[in-house]
Design an enzyme around this catalytic site. Sequence first.
Site, PDB file in Angstrom:
ATOM      1  CE  LYS A  13     -66.646  27.656  70.915  1.00 26.31           C
ATOM      2  NZ  LYS A  13     -66.404  27.823  72.363  1.00 26.31           N
ATOM      3  NE  ARG A  89     -61.271  23.613  76.738  1.00 20.14           N
ATOM      4  CZ  ARG A  89     -61.325  24.596  75.860  1.00 20.14           C
ATOM      5  NH1 ARG A  89     -61.166  24.328  74.583  1.00 20.14           N
ATOM      6  NH2 ARG A  89     -61.529  25.850  76.239  1.00 20.14           N
ATOM      7  NE  ARG A 128     -53.719  38.945  65.951  1.00 15.41           N
ATOM      8  CZ  ARG A 128     -53.791  38.671  67.251  1.00 15.41           C
ATOM      9  NH1 ARG A 128     -54.551  39.406  68.035  1.00 15.41           N
ATOM     10  NH2 ARG A 128     -53.157  37.637  67.754  1.00 15.41           N
ATOM     11  NE  ARG A 156     -49.040  39.618  68.635  1.00 13.72           N
ATOM     12  CZ  ARG A 156     -50.044  40.109  69.345  1.00 13.72           C
ATOM     13  NH1 ARG A 156     -51.163  39.417  69.477  1.00 13.72           N
ATOM     14  NH2 ARG A 156     -49.953  41.295  69.916  1.00 13.72           N
ATOM     15  NE  ARG A 167     -55.372  28.680  67.245  1.00 16.11           N
ATOM     16  CZ  ARG A 167     -54.833  29.712  66.624  1.00 16.11           C
ATOM     17  NH1 ARG A 167     -53.536  29.791  66.427  1.00 16.11           N
ATOM     18  NH2 ARG A 167     -55.590  30.699  66.158  1.00 16.11           N
TER      19      ARG A 167
END
Length: 212
Positions: A13, A89, A128, A156, A167
């Site tokens: 985006k 949102r 990652r 992480r 998420r």
Amino acid sequence: MNLLIMGLPGAGKGTQAARIVEKFGVVHISTGDMFRAAIANQTEMGLLAKTYIDKGELVPDEVTNGIVKERLAQEDVKQKGFLLDGYPRTAEQAHALDTTLSTLHIKLDGVINIIVDPAHLVERLSGRIINRKTGESYHKIFNPPTDYNETDYYQREDDKPETVKRRLDVNIAQSQPIIDHYRTKGLVYDIKGDQEIEFVFEDITEVLLKLK
């Protein structure tokens, strides 16, 4: 031309928003920029938002909606149009935006909705890895280190597949009612995000040239 851009985290985006702004000259309005500007300019809503932020509290919808209204009323938006990024949102914010646009006599022309299979996004976002010694970031698939071994690299918690999936699930649950709201108004343009960046932008450009 007045637009919203939507898409799940990792869908590209931000990249496409920057290209739209460059090509079509609309004002890019992101939630973070809006808050920072309102606070820096000490607008009524900016000062109110600061009282919540300073206490570490979430800024209530009515304050966020007020900041959006202040920003959309500014002269550059009237002259150039806007690309709203990161707002609304929630479905409640979408309804508040309808009211704001109506009050300001602004017509929303379209909602660019970048679609990517969530399974691909999990792969994209959970790849990652970080070198324990240097702190450098790499991606297992798109930018792997030449000397990769599991001992020297770690992930992480936020980047682990199960965390990323949670998420995304939250984002899907939040965004679907918003997309449904605008779809009933005939404003949603679905763009296939599972392709090269250039091809995604070509598809967006084709839509926007028809809306101009």
